[in-house]
Design a protein around this motif. Structure first.
Motif, mmCIF file in Angstrom:
data_model
loop_
_atom_site.group_PDB
_atom_site.id
_atom_site.type_symbol
_atom_site.label_atom_id
_atom_site.label_comp_id
_atom_site.label_asym_id
_atom_site.label_seq_id
_atom_site.Cartn_x
_atom_site.Cartn_y
_atom_site.Cartn_z
ATOM 1 N N ASP A 184 -61.801 11.347 5.162
ATOM 2 C CA ASP A 184 -61.523 9.967 5.575
ATOM 3 C C ASP A 184 -60.817 9.223 4.447
ATOM 4 N N LEU A 185 -60.127 8.156 4.842
ATOM 5 C CA LEU A 185 -59.404 7.288 3.918
ATOM 6 C C LEU A 185 -59.820 5.849 4.175
ATOM 7 N N TYR A 195 -52.947 15.548 9.396
ATOM 8 C CA TYR A 195 -52.045 14.826 10.298
ATOM 9 C C TYR A 195 -52.848 14.010 11.314
ATOM 10 N N TYR A 196 -53.910 14.606 11.842
ATOM 11 C CA TYR A 196 -54.752 13.873 12.795
ATOM 12 C C TYR A 196 -55.406 12.671 12.118
ATOM 13 N N LEU A 197 -55.849 12.842 10.868
ATOM 14 C CA LEU A 197 -56.480 11.737 10.146
ATOM 15 C C LEU A 197 -55.498 10.594 9.923
ATOM 16 N N LEU A 198 -54.308 10.917 9.449
ATOM 17 C CA LEU A 198 -53.300 9.872 9.221
ATOM 18 C C LEU A 198 -52.957 9.162 10.520
ATOM 19 N N HIS A 199 -52.790 9.927 11.586
ATOM 20 C CA HIS A 199 -52.436 9.342 12.884
ATOM 21 C C HIS A 199 -53.546 8.410 13.372
ATOM 22 N N SER A 200 -54.796 8.804 13.175
ATOM 23 C CA SER A 200 -55.922 7.970 13.622
ATOM 24 C C SER A 200 -56.011 6.672 12.828
#
Length: 548
Positions: free
Chosen positions: A240-241, A279-284
Protein backbone atom coordinates in the motif's frame (compact mmCIF):
# COMPACT_ATOMS: atom_id res chain seq x y z
CA UNK A 1 55.36 -2.19 -45.19
CA UNK A 2 54.84 1.56 -45.01
CA UNK A 3 54.12 4.03 -42.24
CA UNK A 4 52.69 7.50 -42.75
CA UNK A 5 52.53 9.94 -39.84
CA UNK A 6 49.62 12.39 -39.92
CA UNK A 7 49.34 14.48 -36.74
CA UNK A 8 50.15 11.50 -34.48
CA UNK A 9 47.85 9.20 -36.51
CA UNK A 10 49.68 6.29 -38.15
CA UNK A 11 48.52 4.23 -41.13
CA UNK A 12 50.22 0.84 -40.98
CA UNK A 13 49.40 -1.87 -43.52
CA UNK A 14 45.95 -0.39 -44.04
CA UNK A 15 45.03 -0.27 -40.34
CA UNK A 16 44.64 2.95 -38.36
CA UNK A 17 46.82 2.95 -35.26
CA UNK A 18 46.29 5.64 -32.64
CA UNK A 19 49.38 6.59 -30.65
CA UNK A 20 49.56 7.77 -27.07
CA UNK A 21 52.16 9.86 -25.28
CA UNK A 22 53.80 6.85 -23.59
CA UNK A 23 54.33 4.99 -26.90
CA UNK A 24 51.19 2.92 -26.65
CA UNK A 25 49.26 1.94 -29.73
CA UNK A 26 45.68 0.94 -30.37
CA UNK A 27 45.57 -1.51 -33.24
CA UNK A 28 42.85 -3.50 -35.01
CA UNK A 29 43.59 -6.80 -36.71
CA UNK A 30 41.64 -9.59 -38.36
CA UNK A 31 42.76 -13.15 -37.80
CA UNK A 32 41.57 -16.74 -38.05
CA UNK A 33 39.74 -18.45 -35.17
CA UNK A 34 42.66 -20.82 -34.60
CA UNK A 35 45.15 -17.95 -34.44
CA UNK A 36 42.86 -16.04 -32.09
CA UNK A 37 43.09 -18.95 -29.66
CA UNK A 38 46.92 -18.79 -29.54
CA UNK A 39 48.39 -15.91 -27.51
CA UNK A 40 51.90 -16.26 -28.99
CA UNK A 41 50.63 -16.13 -32.58
CA UNK A 42 48.53 -13.06 -31.79
CA UNK A 43 51.56 -11.30 -30.38
CA UNK A 44 53.52 -12.02 -33.56
CA UNK A 45 50.64 -10.70 -35.72
CA UNK A 46 50.50 -7.46 -33.73
CA UNK A 47 54.28 -7.11 -34.09
CA UNK A 48 53.97 -7.55 -37.87
CA UNK A 49 51.29 -4.88 -38.10
CA UNK A 50 53.48 -2.51 -36.13
CA UNK A 51 56.39 -3.17 -38.49
CA UNK A 52 58.51 -4.80 -35.80
CA UNK A 53 61.04 -7.48 -36.70
CA UNK A 54 60.11 -9.54 -33.65
CA UNK A 55 57.65 -9.53 -30.78
CA UNK A 56 60.41 -9.30 -28.21
CA UNK A 57 59.76 -6.33 -25.95
CA UNK A 58 56.17 -6.04 -27.17
CA UNK A 59 53.35 -5.95 -24.63
CA UNK A 60 49.75 -6.35 -25.74
CA UNK A 61 46.30 -6.30 -24.14
CA UNK A 62 43.09 -7.38 -25.86
CA UNK A 63 40.46 -4.61 -25.69
CA UNK A 64 37.62 -5.78 -27.95
CA UNK A 65 36.67 -9.01 -29.72
CA UNK A 66 33.97 -9.84 -32.27
CA UNK A 67 33.36 -12.51 -34.90
CA UNK A 68 32.81 -11.88 -38.61
CA UNK A 69 31.03 -15.00 -39.91
CA UNK A 70 29.46 -13.52 -43.02
CA UNK A 71 31.20 -16.08 -45.23
CA UNK A 72 33.11 -19.36 -44.91
CA UNK A 73 36.34 -17.49 -44.27
CA UNK A 74 35.41 -16.71 -40.66
CA UNK A 75 37.51 -14.07 -38.93
CA UNK A 76 37.93 -12.60 -35.48
CA UNK A 77 38.07 -8.81 -35.33
CA UNK A 78 40.42 -7.92 -32.49
CA UNK A 79 41.42 -4.57 -31.01
CA UNK A 80 44.63 -4.47 -28.97
CA UNK A 81 46.47 -1.96 -26.87
CA UNK A 82 50.17 -2.42 -27.54
CA UNK A 83 53.33 -1.00 -26.02
CA UNK A 84 56.96 -1.38 -27.11
CA UNK A 85 59.63 -1.86 -24.44
CA UNK A 86 57.32 -0.68 -21.67
CA UNK A 87 54.87 -2.94 -19.80
CA UNK A 88 51.24 -1.96 -19.94
CA UNK A 89 49.83 -0.76 -16.67
CA UNK A 90 46.97 -2.76 -15.22
CA UNK A 91 43.80 -0.71 -15.00
CA UNK A 92 41.94 -0.81 -11.72
CA UNK A 93 38.31 0.14 -11.25
CA UNK A 94 37.93 2.72 -8.52
CA UNK A 95 34.58 3.35 -6.94
CA UNK A 96 33.55 6.24 -4.76
CA UNK A 97 31.30 4.38 -2.35
CA UNK A 98 30.72 6.32 0.85
CA UNK A 99 29.70 5.21 4.31
CA UNK A 100 26.03 6.26 4.39
CA UNK A 101 25.12 5.47 8.00
CA UNK A 102 22.85 8.28 9.17
CA UNK A 103 22.61 9.90 5.72
CA UNK A 104 19.31 10.85 3.98
CA UNK A 105 17.40 7.75 2.90
CA UNK A 106 16.05 6.66 -0.47
CA UNK A 107 13.64 3.72 -0.51
CA UNK A 108 13.99 1.40 -3.51
CA UNK A 109 11.30 -1.15 -4.33
CA UNK A 110 12.88 -4.09 -6.13
CA UNK A 111 16.35 -5.68 -6.03
CA UNK A 112 16.76 -6.34 -9.75
CA UNK A 113 19.50 -4.65 -11.78
CA UNK A 114 17.74 -1.27 -11.63
CA UNK A 115 17.25 -1.40 -7.87
CA UNK A 116 20.75 -2.70 -7.12
CA UNK A 117 22.51 -0.17 -9.36
CA UNK A 118 20.33 2.62 -7.99
CA UNK A 119 21.51 1.53 -4.53
CA UNK A 120 25.19 1.48 -5.60
CA UNK A 121 24.82 4.95 -7.11
CA UNK A 122 23.23 6.14 -3.88
CA UNK A 123 26.36 5.00 -2.04
CA UNK A 124 28.47 7.11 -4.41
CA UNK A 125 26.22 10.12 -3.89
CA UNK A 126 26.07 9.93 -0.10
CA UNK A 127 22.47 8.68 0.10
CA UNK A 128 21.43 5.68 2.20
CA UNK A 129 19.61 3.11 0.03
CA UNK A 130 16.88 1.04 1.68
CA UNK A 131 16.05 -1.77 -0.74
CA UNK A 132 12.73 -3.61 -0.39
CA UNK A 133 12.53 -6.98 -2.20
CA UNK A 134 9.45 -9.19 -2.18
CA UNK A 135 11.45 -12.31 -3.00
CA UNK A 136 14.32 -14.23 -1.45
CA UNK A 137 18.08 -13.90 -1.72
CA UNK A 138 19.79 -15.70 -4.60
CA UNK A 139 20.70 -18.78 -2.58
CA UNK A 140 17.23 -19.35 -1.16
CA UNK A 141 15.58 -18.73 -4.55
CA UNK A 142 17.13 -21.94 -5.90
CA UNK A 143 14.76 -24.17 -3.94
CA UNK A 144 11.75 -22.38 -5.41
CA UNK A 145 13.13 -22.71 -8.94
CA UNK A 146 13.64 -26.42 -8.38
CA UNK A 147 10.01 -26.69 -7.20
CA UNK A 148 8.78 -25.14 -10.46
CA UNK A 149 10.85 -27.50 -12.59
CA UNK A 150 10.26 -30.71 -10.66
CA UNK A 151 6.98 -30.30 -8.81
CA UNK A 152 5.22 -27.67 -10.98
CA UNK A 153 4.75 -25.47 -7.90
CA UNK A 154 5.02 -21.70 -8.44
CA UNK A 155 5.81 -19.53 -5.41
CA UNK A 156 4.25 -16.15 -6.36
CA UNK A 157 6.89 -14.29 -4.33
CA UNK A 158 9.99 -16.29 -5.28
CA UNK A 159 10.52 -17.57 -8.82
CA UNK A 160 12.52 -16.85 -11.96
CA UNK A 161 11.27 -13.24 -11.98
CA UNK A 162 11.02 -12.31 -8.30
CA UNK A 163 13.94 -12.30 -5.87
CA UNK A 164 17.42 -10.86 -5.46
CA UNK A 165 18.90 -9.87 -8.80
CA UNK A 166 15.53 -9.92 -10.56
CA UNK A 167 14.66 -11.91 -13.67
CA UNK A 168 18.19 -11.71 -15.08
CA UNK A 169 19.85 -13.61 -12.23
CA UNK A 170 18.61 -16.99 -13.43
CA UNK A 171 18.01 -15.93 -17.03
CA UNK A 172 21.50 -15.73 -18.40
CA UNK A 173 22.88 -12.29 -17.54
CA UNK A 174 23.04 -11.00 -21.12
CA UNK A 175 24.74 -7.61 -21.13
CA UNK A 176 24.45 -6.48 -24.75
CA UNK A 177 22.59 -3.21 -25.22
CA UNK A 178 22.12 -0.53 -27.84
CA UNK A 179 21.23 2.01 -25.14
CA UNK A 180 24.53 3.88 -25.32
CA UNK A 181 22.82 7.25 -24.81
CA UNK A 182 21.16 6.19 -21.55
CA UNK A 183 24.28 6.13 -19.42
CA UNK A 184 27.82 4.89 -18.95
CA UNK A 185 27.86 1.31 -20.30
CA UNK A 186 31.54 0.80 -19.49
CA UNK A 187 31.02 1.85 -15.88
CA UNK A 188 28.21 -0.70 -15.43
CA UNK A 189 30.37 -3.45 -16.93
CA UNK A 190 33.35 -2.50 -14.75
CA UNK A 191 31.10 -2.48 -11.69
CA UNK A 192 30.05 -6.04 -12.50
CA UNK A 193 33.70 -7.07 -12.94
CA UNK A 194 34.56 -5.39 -9.63
CA UNK A 195 31.90 -7.57 -8.04
CA UNK A 196 33.20 -10.81 -9.53
CA UNK A 197 32.14 -11.04 -13.17
CA UNK A 198 34.75 -12.18 -15.68
CA UNK A 199 36.75 -9.36 -17.29
CA UNK A 200 35.79 -11.00 -20.62
CA UNK A 201 32.56 -8.95 -20.49
CA UNK A 202 34.68 -5.85 -21.11
CA UNK A 203 36.01 -7.40 -24.34
CA UNK A 204 33.24 -9.32 -26.09
CA UNK A 205 30.89 -7.51 -28.44
CA UNK A 206 27.92 -9.44 -27.02
CA UNK A 207 28.94 -10.06 -23.39
CA UNK A 208 27.11 -12.29 -20.98
CA UNK A 209 27.90 -13.58 -17.50
CA UNK A 210 26.02 -16.87 -17.37
CA UNK A 211 23.37 -18.12 -14.99
CA UNK A 212 25.92 -20.28 -13.16
CA UNK A 213 28.10 -17.26 -12.27
CA UNK A 214 25.71 -14.33 -11.91
CA UNK A 215 24.32 -15.28 -8.45
CA UNK A 216 27.74 -14.77 -6.84
CA UNK A 217 28.08 -11.37 -8.53
CA UNK A 218 24.68 -10.39 -7.14
CA UNK A 219 25.68 -11.62 -3.68
CA UNK A 220 28.82 -9.47 -3.81
CA UNK A 221 26.78 -6.40 -4.79
CA UNK A 222 24.52 -7.04 -1.80
CA UNK A 223 27.54 -7.17 0.49
CA UNK A 224 28.82 -3.86 -0.88
CA UNK A 225 25.48 -2.18 -0.20
CA UNK A 226 25.34 -3.54 3.35
CA UNK A 227 29.01 -2.87 4.13
CA UNK A 228 28.63 0.81 3.28
CA UNK A 229 25.53 1.30 5.42
CA UNK A 230 22.66 0.51 3.07
CA UNK A 231 19.78 -1.82 3.93
CA UNK A 232 18.21 -4.72 2.02
CA UNK A 233 15.00 -6.35 3.22
CA UNK A 234 14.03 -9.66 1.59
CA UNK A 235 10.62 -11.37 1.77
CA UNK A 236 9.15 -7.89 2.09
CA UNK A 237 6.34 -6.83 -0.23
CA UNK A 238 4.95 -3.37 -0.95
CA UNK A 239 1.18 -3.60 -0.40
CA UNK A 240 0.00 0.00 0.00
CA UNK A 241 0.92 3.65 -0.50
CA UNK A 242 -0.09 6.70 1.50
CA UNK A 243 -0.45 9.73 -0.75
CA UNK A 244 -0.86 13.30 0.52
CA UNK A 245 -0.46 16.56 -1.39
CA UNK A 246 0.85 14.78 -4.48
CA UNK A 247 3.56 12.99 -2.50
CA UNK A 248 3.97 9.49 -1.15
CA UNK A 249 4.38 10.00 2.58
CA UNK A 250 4.43 6.37 3.70
CA UNK A 251 4.47 2.83 2.38
CA UNK A 252 2.93 -0.30 3.87
CA UNK A 253 5.00 -3.46 3.73
CA UNK A 254 4.14 -7.08 4.39
CA UNK A 255 6.99 -9.18 5.74
CA UNK A 256 6.20 -12.81 6.51
CA UNK A 257 2.53 -12.02 7.30
CA UNK A 258 3.42 -9.01 9.46
CA UNK A 259 2.33 -5.61 8.15
CA UNK A 260 4.03 -2.33 9.00
CA UNK A 261 3.87 1.22 7.66
CA UNK A 262 7.02 3.33 7.38
CA UNK A 263 7.53 6.97 6.30
CA UNK A 264 9.39 7.71 3.04
CA UNK A 265 10.89 10.80 1.46
CA UNK A 266 11.75 9.47 -2.00
CA UNK A 267 10.66 6.22 -3.63
CA UNK A 268 12.28 4.49 -6.61
CA UNK A 269 9.86 1.96 -8.09
CA UNK A 270 12.08 -0.68 -9.73
CA UNK A 271 9.72 -3.64 -9.57
CA UNK A 272 10.24 -5.26 -12.99
CA UNK A 273 7.83 -6.15 -15.77
CA UNK A 274 6.04 -8.97 -13.92
CA UNK A 275 4.96 -7.21 -10.71
CA UNK A 276 1.35 -6.94 -11.80
CA UNK A 277 0.10 -6.17 -8.29
CA UNK A 278 1.98 -2.85 -8.47
CA UNK A 279 -0.03 -1.78 -11.51
CA UNK A 280 -3.26 -2.73 -9.75
CA UNK A 281 -2.16 -0.81 -6.64
CA UNK A 282 -1.32 2.34 -8.59
CA UNK A 283 -4.57 2.12 -10.53
CA UNK A 284 -6.60 1.72 -7.32
CA UNK A 285 -4.93 4.88 -5.95
CA UNK A 286 -5.80 6.82 -9.13
CA UNK A 287 -2.08 7.20 -9.86
CA UNK A 288 -1.69 7.54 -13.61
CA UNK A 289 -0.60 4.48 -15.60
CA UNK A 290 -0.94 3.85 -19.35
CA UNK A 291 -1.38 0.89 -21.68
CA UNK A 292 1.76 0.32 -23.70
CA UNK A 293 2.68 -1.78 -26.75
CA UNK A 294 4.63 -4.96 -26.03
CA UNK A 295 5.68 -8.14 -27.84
CA UNK A 296 4.42 -11.70 -27.46
CA UNK A 297 5.22 -15.00 -29.12
CA UNK A 298 7.02 -18.27 -28.49
CA UNK A 299 10.37 -19.82 -27.63
CA UNK A 300 11.95 -21.57 -30.61
CA UNK A 301 14.49 -24.30 -29.87
CA UNK A 302 16.86 -25.99 -32.34
CA UNK A 303 19.67 -28.47 -31.81
CA UNK A 304 22.69 -26.20 -31.42
CA UNK A 305 24.52 -27.97 -34.26
CA UNK A 306 21.81 -26.83 -36.72
CA UNK A 307 22.47 -23.17 -35.88
CA UNK A 308 26.23 -23.71 -35.81
CA UNK A 309 26.18 -25.36 -39.25
CA UNK A 310 24.20 -22.52 -40.79
CA UNK A 311 25.96 -19.58 -39.14
CA UNK A 312 29.44 -21.03 -39.59
CA UNK A 313 28.79 -22.32 -43.15
CA UNK A 314 29.44 -25.99 -42.36
CA UNK A 315 28.24 -28.87 -44.53
CA UNK A 316 28.67 -31.72 -42.06
CA UNK A 317 28.48 -32.41 -38.33
CA UNK A 318 32.22 -33.15 -38.47
CA UNK A 319 32.87 -29.65 -39.80
CA UNK A 320 30.79 -28.19 -36.99
CA UNK A 321 32.69 -30.16 -34.36
CA UNK A 322 36.01 -29.08 -35.84
CA UNK A 323 35.24 -25.37 -36.02
CA UNK A 324 33.67 -25.31 -32.55
CA UNK A 325 37.12 -25.95 -31.07
CA UNK A 326 37.80 -22.27 -31.82
CA UNK A 327 34.37 -20.64 -31.96
CA UNK A 328 31.53 -20.26 -29.43
CA UNK A 329 28.05 -21.67 -29.88
CA UNK A 330 26.52 -19.69 -32.74
CA UNK A 331 23.63 -17.30 -32.26
CA UNK A 332 21.33 -15.40 -34.59
CA UNK A 333 19.41 -12.16 -34.76
CA UNK A 334 16.34 -12.09 -37.00
CA UNK A 335 13.71 -9.52 -37.88
CA UNK A 336 10.91 -9.46 -40.43
CA UNK A 337 7.95 -7.20 -41.21
CA UNK A 338 4.77 -9.13 -42.06
CA UNK A 339 1.19 -7.93 -42.35
CA UNK A 340 1.96 -4.73 -40.48
CA UNK A 341 3.64 -6.56 -37.60
CA UNK A 342 7.31 -6.62 -36.67
CA UNK A 343 8.49 -10.15 -35.85
CA UNK A 344 11.91 -10.55 -34.31
CA UNK A 345 14.18 -12.76 -32.24
CA UNK A 346 14.56 -11.84 -28.58
CA UNK A 347 16.92 -13.02 -25.83
CA UNK A 348 18.74 -15.58 -28.00
CA UNK A 349 20.38 -18.30 -25.86
CA UNK A 350 23.01 -20.38 -27.69
CA UNK A 351 23.88 -23.54 -25.80
CA UNK A 352 20.94 -22.73 -23.56
CA UNK A 353 17.86 -23.95 -21.75
CA UNK A 354 14.19 -22.92 -21.86
CA UNK A 355 12.99 -21.99 -18.36
CA UNK A 356 9.53 -21.80 -16.73
CA UNK A 357 8.90 -18.19 -15.70
CA UNK A 358 5.34 -18.06 -14.39
CA UNK A 359 4.89 -15.79 -11.38
CA UNK A 360 1.51 -17.03 -10.21
CA UNK A 361 -1.13 -19.74 -10.51
CA UNK A 362 -2.78 -20.71 -13.80
CA UNK A 363 0.08 -19.36 -15.96
CA UNK A 364 2.64 -20.90 -18.26
CA UNK A 365 5.42 -18.51 -19.28
CA UNK A 366 8.76 -19.32 -20.92
CA UNK A 367 12.14 -17.62 -21.05
CA UNK A 368 15.67 -18.78 -21.82
CA UNK A 369 19.13 -18.83 -20.27
CA UNK A 370 22.64 -20.12 -20.92
CA UNK A 371 25.52 -21.09 -18.64
CA UNK A 372 28.74 -19.14 -19.03
CA UNK A 373 30.24 -21.78 -21.37
CA UNK A 374 27.06 -22.01 -23.47
CA UNK A 375 27.69 -25.71 -23.83
CA UNK A 376 24.20 -27.24 -23.70
CA UNK A 377 23.06 -29.10 -26.86
CA UNK A 378 20.21 -26.73 -27.70
CA UNK A 379 19.86 -23.16 -28.97
CA UNK A 380 16.70 -21.27 -28.06
CA UNK A 381 15.35 -17.80 -28.73
CA UNK A 382 12.19 -15.89 -28.21
CA UNK A 383 10.50 -15.16 -31.53
CA UNK A 384 7.93 -12.50 -30.80
CA UNK A 385 5.40 -10.29 -32.55
CA UNK A 386 5.31 -6.59 -31.73
CA UNK A 387 1.75 -5.71 -30.72
CA UNK A 388 0.11 -2.30 -30.80
CA UNK A 389 -2.77 -1.05 -28.70
CA UNK A 390 -5.26 -1.96 -31.42
CA UNK A 391 -4.48 -5.58 -30.58
CA UNK A 392 -5.92 -4.98 -27.10
CA UNK A 393 -9.34 -3.89 -28.39
CA UNK A 394 -11.11 -6.93 -26.92
CA UNK A 395 -9.94 -5.77 -23.48
CA UNK A 396 -10.68 -2.06 -23.75
CA UNK A 397 -12.93 -2.24 -20.70
CA UNK A 398 -9.75 -2.75 -18.64
CA UNK A 399 -8.52 0.74 -19.57
CA UNK A 400 -4.74 1.10 -19.03
CA UNK A 401 -4.59 -2.57 -18.05
CA UNK A 402 -5.90 -3.77 -21.43
CA UNK A 403 -2.54 -5.11 -22.65
CA UNK A 404 -2.00 -6.80 -19.31
CA UNK A 405 -5.38 -8.51 -19.63
CA UNK A 406 -4.43 -9.86 -23.08
CA UNK A 407 -1.10 -11.10 -21.71
CA UNK A 408 -2.87 -12.84 -18.81
CA UNK A 409 -5.46 -14.46 -21.08
CA UNK A 410 -2.83 -16.02 -23.35
CA UNK A 411 -0.72 -17.22 -20.41
CA UNK A 412 -3.77 -18.90 -18.88
CA UNK A 413 -4.59 -20.50 -22.22
CA UNK A 414 -1.03 -21.87 -22.32
CA UNK A 415 -1.58 -23.35 -18.85
CA UNK A 416 -4.80 -25.03 -19.99
CA UNK A 417 -3.29 -26.43 -23.20
CA UNK A 418 -0.25 -27.65 -21.27
CA UNK A 419 -2.45 -29.76 -19.02
CA UNK A 420 -2.94 -27.28 -16.15
CA UNK A 421 0.60 -27.85 -14.85
CA UNK A 422 3.88 -26.10 -15.68
CA UNK A 423 4.21 -28.33 -18.76
CA UNK A 424 4.22 -26.07 -21.81
CA UNK A 425 2.22 -26.38 -25.03
CA UNK A 426 4.52 -27.06 -27.97
CA UNK A 427 4.55 -27.88 -31.66
CA UNK A 428 7.26 -28.97 -34.07
CA UNK A 429 8.29 -25.91 -36.04
CA UNK A 430 7.73 -27.37 -39.50
CA UNK A 431 4.31 -28.65 -38.42
CA UNK A 432 3.37 -25.18 -37.19
CA UNK A 433 4.39 -23.59 -40.48
CA UNK A 434 2.34 -26.17 -42.40
CA UNK A 435 -0.58 -26.01 -39.93
CA UNK A 436 -0.32 -29.64 -38.83
CA UNK A 437 -0.69 -31.04 -35.33
CA UNK A 438 2.53 -32.70 -34.15
CA UNK A 439 2.13 -36.41 -33.55
CA UNK A 440 5.57 -36.46 -31.95
CA UNK A 441 7.78 -33.78 -30.42
CA UNK A 442 11.58 -33.62 -30.52
CA UNK A 443 13.67 -33.52 -27.38
CA UNK A 444 13.42 -30.24 -25.49
CA UNK A 445 15.42 -28.56 -22.71
CA UNK A 446 12.28 -27.32 -20.90
CA UNK A 447 12.43 -29.33 -17.67
CA UNK A 448 8.73 -29.34 -16.64
CA UNK A 449 8.00 -31.02 -19.99
CA UNK A 450 6.07 -30.16 -23.14
CA UNK A 451 2.71 -31.26 -24.51
CA UNK A 452 1.66 -31.30 -28.17
CA UNK A 453 -0.83 -28.52 -28.85
CA UNK A 454 -2.23 -26.37 -31.63
CA UNK A 455 -0.25 -23.15 -31.21
CA UNK A 456 -2.71 -21.33 -33.47
CA UNK A 457 -5.37 -21.99 -30.84
CA UNK A 458 -3.04 -20.65 -28.17
CA UNK A 459 -1.87 -17.47 -29.87
CA UNK A 460 -4.84 -16.48 -32.00
CA UNK A 461 -5.05 -15.71 -35.69
CA UNK A 462 -3.05 -12.46 -35.94
CA UNK A 463 -0.02 -13.51 -33.90
CA UNK A 464 0.03 -17.04 -35.40
CA UNK A 465 -0.17 -15.82 -39.00
CA UNK A 466 2.58 -13.26 -38.39
CA UNK A 467 4.82 -15.94 -36.91
CA UNK A 468 4.09 -18.41 -39.70
CA UNK A 469 5.02 -15.93 -42.45
CA UNK A 470 8.08 -14.72 -40.55
CA UNK A 471 9.33 -18.28 -40.00
CA UNK A 472 9.16 -18.86 -43.75
CA UNK A 473 11.37 -15.81 -44.30
CA UNK A 474 13.74 -16.84 -41.52
CA UNK A 475 14.07 -20.17 -43.32
CA UNK A 476 15.66 -18.31 -46.26
CA UNK A 477 18.23 -16.74 -43.94
CA UNK A 478 19.19 -19.71 -41.75
CA UNK A 479 19.60 -23.09 -43.40
CA UNK A 480 17.37 -25.80 -41.92
CA UNK A 481 15.62 -23.28 -39.67
CA UNK A 482 12.26 -24.84 -40.58
CA UNK A 483 12.57 -28.42 -39.45
CA UNK A 484 10.73 -30.81 -37.18
CA UNK A 485 13.98 -31.13 -35.23
CA UNK A 486 13.03 -27.64 -33.99
CA UNK A 487 10.29 -26.95 -31.50
CA UNK A 488 8.16 -23.94 -30.66
CA UNK A 489 7.17 -23.66 -27.00
CA UNK A 490 4.60 -21.26 -25.57
CA UNK A 491 4.46 -18.66 -24.46
CA UNK A 492 7.15 -15.99 -24.54
CA UNK A 493 5.03 -13.21 -23.07
CA UNK A 494 7.22 -11.23 -20.66
CA UNK A 495 9.45 -9.46 -23.18
CA UNK A 496 8.48 -6.12 -21.64
CA UNK A 497 5.71 -4.58 -19.62
CA UNK A 498 2.30 -3.95 -21.22
CA UNK A 499 1.91 -0.98 -18.84
CA UNK A 500 3.86 2.29 -18.63
CA UNK A 501 4.14 4.36 -15.47
CA UNK A 502 4.65 7.83 -16.98
CA UNK A 503 7.35 10.16 -15.68
CA UNK A 504 8.77 13.58 -16.43
CA UNK A 505 11.69 13.44 -18.87
CA UNK A 506 13.84 15.84 -16.85
CA UNK A 507 13.08 15.19 -13.18
CA UNK A 508 12.24 11.48 -13.75
CA UNK A 509 9.41 11.83 -11.24
CA UNK A 510 5.90 10.53 -11.89
CA UNK A 511 3.71 13.05 -13.70
CA UNK A 512 1.44 13.35 -10.65
CA UNK A 513 3.53 12.21 -7.67
CA UNK A 514 6.58 14.39 -7.19
CA UNK A 515 8.67 12.00 -5.05
CA UNK A 516 7.88 8.79 -6.97
CA UNK A 517 10.52 7.68 -9.49
CA UNK A 518 9.16 5.01 -11.88
CA UNK A 519 12.21 3.08 -13.02
CA UNK A 520 13.43 0.67 -15.69
CA UNK A 521 11.55 -2.32 -17.15
CA UNK A 522 8.57 -2.31 -14.81
CA UNK A 523 7.81 1.30 -15.67
CA UNK A 524 8.48 0.91 -19.39
CA UNK A 525 11.88 2.65 -19.55
CA UNK A 526 14.36 -0.18 -20.08
CA UNK A 527 14.68 -3.51 -21.85
CA UNK A 528 17.42 -5.58 -20.25
CA UNK A 529 20.05 -5.72 -17.52
CA UNK A 530 22.25 -2.93 -18.86
CA UNK A 531 19.53 -0.40 -19.68
CA UNK A 532 17.79 -1.18 -16.38
CA UNK A 533 21.02 -0.68 -14.42
CA UNK A 534 21.68 2.65 -16.12
CA UNK A 535 18.10 3.80 -15.52
CA UNK A 536 18.46 2.92 -11.84
CA UNK A 537 21.59 5.06 -11.66
CA UNK A 538 19.79 7.95 -13.36
CA UNK A 539 16.93 7.83 -10.84
CA UNK A 540 19.41 7.90 -7.94
CA UNK A 541 21.12 10.90 -9.54
CA UNK A 542 17.76 12.67 -9.92
CA UNK A 543 17.07 12.18 -6.21
CA UNK A 544 20.53 13.49 -5.29
CA UNK A 545 19.88 16.58 -7.38
CA UNK A 546 16.56 17.13 -5.61
CA UNK A 547 18.18 16.68 -2.18
CA UNK A 548 20.83 19.26 -3.01
Amino acid sequence: MFIIKLNRLYLISGFFIFTFSNLQYKIQIQTTPSNAADASILKEEVAQHLGLKSSEGLYIKLLKRSIDARNRNIKYNLTFLASVNEPLKEESFSNNYQNVYGKPECHIIGAGPAGLFAALRCLELGIKPVVIERGKNVKDRRRDLAAINKEHIVNPESNYCFGEGGAGTYSDGKLYTRSSKRGDIEKVLKTLVFHGASSEILIDSHPHIGTNKLPQVITNIRETILNYGGEIHFNTKLVDLEVKNEEITAITLNQENTTKTIPVKNLILATGHSARDIYYLLHSKNILIEAKPFALGVRVEHPQHVIDASQYHCKTIQEVESIRHYLPAASYSLVQQVNGYGVYSFCMCPGGIIAPCATGPEQVVTNGWSPSKRNNPFANSGIVVGLSQKDFDAFNSKGPLAGLALQQAIEKNAWVLGGKTQAAPAQALSDFVHKKMSSALPLCSYQPGVKSADMYELLGKNISNALQLAFKQFGTKIKNFITNEALIVGVESRTSTPVRIPRDKISLTHLQIKNLYPCAEGAGYAGGIMSAAMDGEKCAEAIAKQLN
